[in-house]
Design a protein around this motif. Structure first.
Motif, PDB file in Angstrom:
ATOM      1  N   HIS A 223       0.834  -1.204   0.000  1.00  0.00           N
ATOM      2  CA  HIS A 223       0.000   0.000   0.000  1.00  0.00           C
ATOM      3  C   HIS A 223       0.875   1.263   0.000  1.00  0.00           C
ATOM      4  O   HIS A 223       0.580   2.242  -0.711  1.00  0.00           O
ATOM      5  N   LYS A 224       1.938   1.255   0.782  1.00  0.00           N
ATOM      6  CA  LYS A 224       2.833   2.411   0.854  1.00  0.00           C
ATOM      7  C   LYS A 224       3.522   2.684  -0.484  1.00  0.00           C
ATOM      8  O   LYS A 224       3.843   3.826  -0.804  1.00  0.00           O
ATOM      9  N   LYS A 225       3.724   1.646  -1.272  1.00  0.00           N
ATOM     10  CA  LYS A 225       4.334   1.814  -2.599  1.00  0.00           C
ATOM     11  C   LYS A 225       3.318   2.281  -3.637  1.00  0.00           C
ATOM     12  O   LYS A 225       3.671   2.535  -4.787  1.00  0.00           O
ATOM     13  N   ALA A 226       2.045   2.358  -3.231  1.00  0.00           N
ATOM     14  CA  ALA A 226       0.933   2.711  -4.142  1.00  0.00           C
ATOM     15  C   ALA A 226       0.748   1.664  -5.236  1.00  0.00           C
ATOM     16  O   ALA A 226       0.273   1.966  -6.323  1.00  0.00           O
ATOM     17  N   TRP A 227       1.127   0.431  -4.918  1.00  0.00           N
ATOM     18  CA  TRP A 227       0.879  -0.675  -5.842  1.00  0.00           C
ATOM     19  C   TRP A 227      -0.509  -1.271  -5.607  1.00  0.00           C
ATOM     20  O   TRP A 227      -1.092  -1.843  -6.524  1.00  0.00           O
ATOM     21  N   VAL A 228      -1.013  -1.169  -4.375  1.00  0.00           N
ATOM     22  CA  VAL A 228      -2.352  -1.663  -4.057  1.00  0.00           C
ATOM     23  C   VAL A 228      -3.069  -0.620  -3.217  1.00  0.00           C
ATOM     24  O   VAL A 228      -2.437   0.261  -2.611  1.00  0.00           O
ATOM     25  N   GLN A 229      -4.384  -0.700  -3.188  1.00  0.00           N
ATOM     26  CA  GLN A 229      -5.201   0.114  -2.299  1.00  0.00           C
ATOM     27  C   GLN A 229      -5.769  -0.803  -1.226  1.00  0.00           C
ATOM     28  O   GLN A 229      -6.561  -1.704  -1.506  1.00  0.00           O
ATOM     29  N   TYR A 230      -5.343  -0.572   0.012  1.00  0.00           N
ATOM     30  CA  TYR A 230      -5.815  -1.368   1.136  1.00  0.00           C
ATOM     31  C   TYR A 230      -6.923  -0.604   1.849  1.00  0.00           C
ATOM     32  O   TYR A 230      -6.692   0.449   2.433  1.00  0.00           O
ATOM     33  N   ASP A 231      -8.137  -1.110   1.778  1.00  0.00           N
ATOM     34  CA  ASP A 231      -9.285  -0.515   2.456  1.00  0.00           C
ATOM     35  C   ASP A 231      -9.463  -1.235   3.778  1.00  0.00           C
ATOM     36  O   ASP A 231     -10.055  -2.317   3.847  1.00  0.00           O
ATOM     37  N   GLU A 232      -8.909  -0.640   4.834  1.00  0.00           N
ATOM     38  CA  GLU A 232      -8.921  -1.296   6.139  1.00  0.00           C
ATOM     39  C   GLU A 232     -10.333  -1.518   6.658  1.00  0.00           C
ATOM     40  O   GLU A 232     -10.656  -2.546   7.243  1.00  0.00           O
ATOM     41  N   LYS A 233     -11.228  -0.547   6.430  1.00  0.00           N
ATOM     42  CA  LYS A 233     -12.605  -0.660   6.911  1.00  0.00           C
ATOM     43  C   LYS A 233     -13.343  -1.805   6.221  1.00  0.00           C
ATOM     44  O   LYS A 233     -14.039  -2.595   6.864  1.00  0.00           O
ATOM     45  N   ALA A 234     -13.183  -1.905   4.914  1.00  0.00           N
ATOM     46  CA  ALA A 234     -13.845  -2.975   4.160  1.00  0.00           C
ATOM     47  C   ALA A 234     -13.094  -4.298   4.269  1.00  0.00           C
ATOM     48  O   ALA A 234     -13.653  -5.364   3.991  1.00  0.00           O
ATOM     49  N   GLY A 235     -11.813  -4.208   4.655  1.00  0.00           N
ATOM     50  CA  GLY A 235     -11.020  -5.425   4.798  1.00  0.00           C
ATOM     51  C   GLY A 235     -10.609  -6.057   3.485  1.00  0.00           C
ATOM     52  O   GLY A 235     -10.410  -7.271   3.409  1.00  0.00           O
ATOM     53  N   ASN A 236     -10.475  -5.217   2.430  1.00  0.00           N
ATOM     54  CA  ASN A 236     -10.080  -5.797   1.155  1.00  0.00           C
ATOM     55  C   ASN A 236      -8.961  -4.994   0.499  1.00  0.00           C
ATOM     56  O   ASN A 236      -8.605  -3.903   0.944  1.00  0.00           O
ATOM     57  N   VAL A 237      -8.420  -5.557  -0.572  1.00  0.00           N
ATOM     58  CA  VAL A 237      -7.274  -4.978  -1.278  1.00  0.00           C
ATOM     59  C   VAL A 237      -7.551  -5.044  -2.771  1.00  0.00           C
ATOM     60  O   VAL A 237      -8.087  -6.043  -3.266  1.00  0.00           O
ATOM     61  N   ARG A 238      -7.189  -3.988  -3.498  1.00  0.00           N
ATOM     62  CA  ARG A 238      -7.279  -4.013  -4.956  1.00  0.00           C
ATOM     63  C   ARG A 238      -5.975  -3.488  -5.537  1.00  0.00           C
ATOM     64  O   ARG A 238      -5.276  -2.684  -4.916  1.00  0.00           O
ATOM     65  N   ILE A 239      -5.646  -3.930  -6.719  1.00  0.00           N
ATOM     66  CA  ILE A 239      -4.417  -3.482  -7.369  1.00  0.00           C
ATOM     67  C   ILE A 239      -4.647  -2.104  -7.983  1.00  0.00           C
ATOM     68  O   ILE A 239      -5.740  -1.793  -8.459  1.00  0.00           O
ATOM     69  N   LEU A 240      -3.603  -1.261  -7.951  1.00  0.00           N
ATOM     70  CA  LEU A 240      -3.652   0.078  -8.530  1.00  0.00           C
ATOM     71  C   LEU A 240      -2.868   0.113  -9.845  1.00  0.00           C
ATOM     72  O   LEU A 240      -2.048  -0.781 -10.099  1.00  0.00           O
ATOM     73  N   PRO A 241      -3.095   1.127 -10.688  1.00  0.00           N
ATOM     74  CA  PRO A 241      -2.371   1.191 -11.967  1.00  0.00           C
ATOM     75  C   PRO A 241      -0.856   1.053 -11.857  1.00  0.00           C
ATOM     76  O   PRO A 241      -0.242   0.329 -12.654  1.00  0.00           O
ATOM     77  N   PRO A 242      -0.189   1.720 -10.863  1.00  0.00           N
ATOM     78  CA  PRO A 242       1.257   1.511 -10.754  1.00  0.00           C
ATOM     79  C   PRO A 242       1.613   0.059 -10.436  1.00  0.00           C
ATOM     80  O   PRO A 242       2.645  -0.447 -10.877  1.00  0.00           O
ATOM     81  N   GLY A 243       0.732  -0.616  -9.685  1.00  0.00           N
ATOM     82  CA  GLY A 243       0.948  -2.030  -9.383  1.00  0.00           C
ATOM     83  C   GLY A 243       0.784  -2.896 -10.606  1.00  0.00           C
ATOM     84  O   GLY A 243       1.554  -3.844 -10.822  1.00  0.00           O
ATOM     85  N   GLN A 244      -0.210  -2.574 -11.431  1.00  0.00           N
ATOM     86  CA  GLN A 244      -0.388  -3.302 -12.683  1.00  0.00           C
ATOM     87  C   GLN A 244       0.844  -3.155 -13.572  1.00  0.00           C
ATOM     88  O   GLN A 244       1.326  -4.130 -14.161  1.00  0.00           O
ATOM     89  N   ALA A 245       1.340  -1.915 -13.670  1.00  0.00           N
ATOM     90  CA  ALA A 245       2.527  -1.662 -14.495  1.00  0.00           C
ATOM     91  C   ALA A 245       3.727  -2.432 -13.958  1.00  0.00           C
ATOM     92  O   ALA A 245       4.529  -2.989 -14.722  1.00  0.00           O
ATOM     93  N   HIS A 246       3.852  -2.474 -12.640  1.00  0.00           N
ATOM     94  CA  HIS A 246       4.972  -3.205 -12.023  1.00  0.00           C
ATOM     95  C   HIS A 246       4.911  -4.687 -12.379  1.00  0.00           C
ATOM     96  O   HIS A 246       5.922  -5.293 -12.752  1.00  0.00           O
ATOM     97  N   VAL A 247       3.725  -5.282 -12.260  1.00  0.00           N
ATOM     98  CA  VAL A 247       3.573  -6.705 -12.564  1.00  0.00           C
ATOM     99  C   VAL A 247       3.937  -6.985 -14.018  1.00  0.00           C
ATOM    100  O   VAL A 247       4.637  -7.956 -14.323  1.00  0.00           O
ATOM    101  N   GLU A 248       3.493  -6.126 -14.920  1.00  0.00           N
ATOM    102  CA  GLU A 248       3.714  -6.347 -16.354  1.00  0.00           C
ATOM    103  C   GLU A 248       5.169  -6.145 -16.766  1.00  0.00           C
ATOM    104  O   GLU A 248       5.666  -6.806 -17.676  1.00  0.00           O
ATOM    105  N   LYS A 249       5.869  -5.233 -16.091  1.00  0.00           N
ATOM    106  CA  LYS A 249       7.235  -4.895 -16.496  1.00  0.00           C
ATOM    107  C   LYS A 249       8.320  -5.642 -15.730  1.00  0.00           C
ATOM    108  O   LYS A 249       9.467  -5.677 -16.163  1.00  0.00           O
ATOM    109  N   SER A 250       7.942  -6.223 -14.594  1.00  0.00           N
ATOM    110  CA  SER A 250       8.967  -6.830 -13.723  1.00  0.00           C
ATOM    111  C   SER A 250       9.228  -8.291 -14.008  1.00  0.00           C
ATOM    112  O   SER A 250      10.133  -8.888 -13.404  1.00  0.00           O
TER     113      SER A 250
END
Length: 257
Positions: A223-250
Motif C-alpha cells: 500500500h505504501k508503494k501505491a501498488w495496491v489500495q488497502y481498504d482497512e474498513k472494508a477489509g479488502n485490497v485491490r491493485i492500482l495502476p502503478p501495481g499493474q505496471a509493475h507486474v507487467e514490467k517486472s
C-alpha cells in the motif's frame, strides 16, 4: 460490498439458457487454467450454440425452453442481422458475427481431428477464451439490471486476464511458483483476479500463517508503494495502476524468474 456475480448480472436471461451458458463458460475457464487447449475448444462450441439462442430470444422476444443447435449455424447468425435496425447492433450483428467466427474455428481446425501439421490448439484456445469473455461482457452490458458501477465491475471481472501461473478451483487460487515471496504472490493474484480481494482470502491463497504480520509486512508495505489500495474498513485490497505496471514490467508473470 462484495462484487455481484455474473449470474446476478445475467438473471434477465431465462435460466434454461443462462445456467448452461454460465456452466460452459466456467468449464472453459477451468480447462484453460489446466492448459487443456482441446477441451477449451470443445466447450467453446457448446457455448456458441447457447449464446446464439440468447441472441435469437433477444431478437424475437421469445426464448427457447432449452438450448438448441441451428441446422446452419453461420446462416442463422446472419439472419439475426436484419433486426439490427430495431434491436441494436450488439446482439443482432456484432455478437453473432463473433459467434460465427468462433464456431467456424471450432469445427474446422485441429480440435477434434488428427493432423500432421503443427497443432494450433493453444493459439485457438486463446482466441476462444477471449471471444467467449467478450460475448459475456456484451451480455452483461445488454441484460444487467444492476447499478451501472456494479455492472461495470462484473464486465471488468469477466474480461480479467488468466494465467497458467495461477491455478484456480472454485474459490481456491494458488500461485504455482512456491519460491515467490508473499508480496509477489499477492501482486500476481490481484492482477489475475482484477477485483478487490479480502485480506482473509489473500492470506489463505498465499498460505501466510500470521494475519497481523501479513497485513503489516505484506499488504501495508504494498500500500505504501501505491501498488495496491488497502481498504482497512472494508477489509479488502485491490491493485492500482502503478501495481499493474509493475507486474507487467517486472517479469512476475514469467515462469522461472
Amino acid at each position: 460490498m462484495s462484487l455481484p456475480s455474473l449470474k446476478e448480472a445475467l438473471k434477465a436471461i431465462p435460466s434454461p439458457l443462462s445456467d448452461p451458458l454460465l456452466e460452459e463458460f466456467e468449464q472453459a475457464l477451468d480447462e484453460y487454467r489446466a492448459a487443456d487447449w482441446e477441451k477449451v475448444g470443445l466447450k467453446a462450441g457448446k457455448f456458441c450454440e447457447i449464446a446464439y439462442c440468447v441472441c435469437a430470444g433477444y431478437v424475437s422476444g421469445a426464448y427457447s425452453s432449452s438450448p438448441f443447435k441451428p441446422a446452419n449455424f453461420p446462416q442463422a447468425c446472419r439472419d439475426l442481422e436484419q433486426h439490427n435496425g430495431t434491436k441494436g447492433r450488439s446482439l443482432c450483428m456484432q455478437v453473432p458475427k463473433v459467434l460465427a467466427a468462433l464456431y467456424e474455428l471450432r469445427n474446422n481446425r485441429a480440435i477434434g481431428h488428427v493432423s500432421a501439421e503443427v497443432s494450433p490448439n493453444h493459439m485457438d484456445a486463446e482466441f476462444f477464451l477471449r471471444g467467449m469473455k467478450w460475448i459475456m461482457g456484451e451480455f452483461v452490458r445488454n441484460y444487467s439490471q444492476l447499478p451501472l458501477d456494479d455492472s461495470h465491475a462484473v464486465v471488468e471481472a469477466v474480461t480479467a486476464r488468466n494465467f497458467h501461473m495461477v491455478w484456480a478451483s472454485g474459490d481456491v487460487r494458488r500461485v504455482l511458483e512456491p519460491a515467490r515471496s508473499a508480496g509477489e504472490k499477492v501482486m500476481i493474484l490481484l492482477y489475475a483476479e482484477g477485483t478487490p480481494i479480502t485480506i482473509a482470502q489473500l492470506q489463505t491463497w498465499v498460505e501466510y500463517k500470521n494475519r497481523t504480520d501479513f497485513k503489516r509486512k505484506v499488504i501495508e508495505a504494498l500500500h505504501k508503494k501505491a501498488w495496491v489500495q488497502y481498504d482497512e474498513k472494508a477489509g479488502n485490497v485491490r491493485i492500482l495502476p502503478p501495481g499493474q505496471a509493475h507486474v507487467e514490467k517486472s517479469g512476475l508473470l514469467t515462469t522461472g524468474k
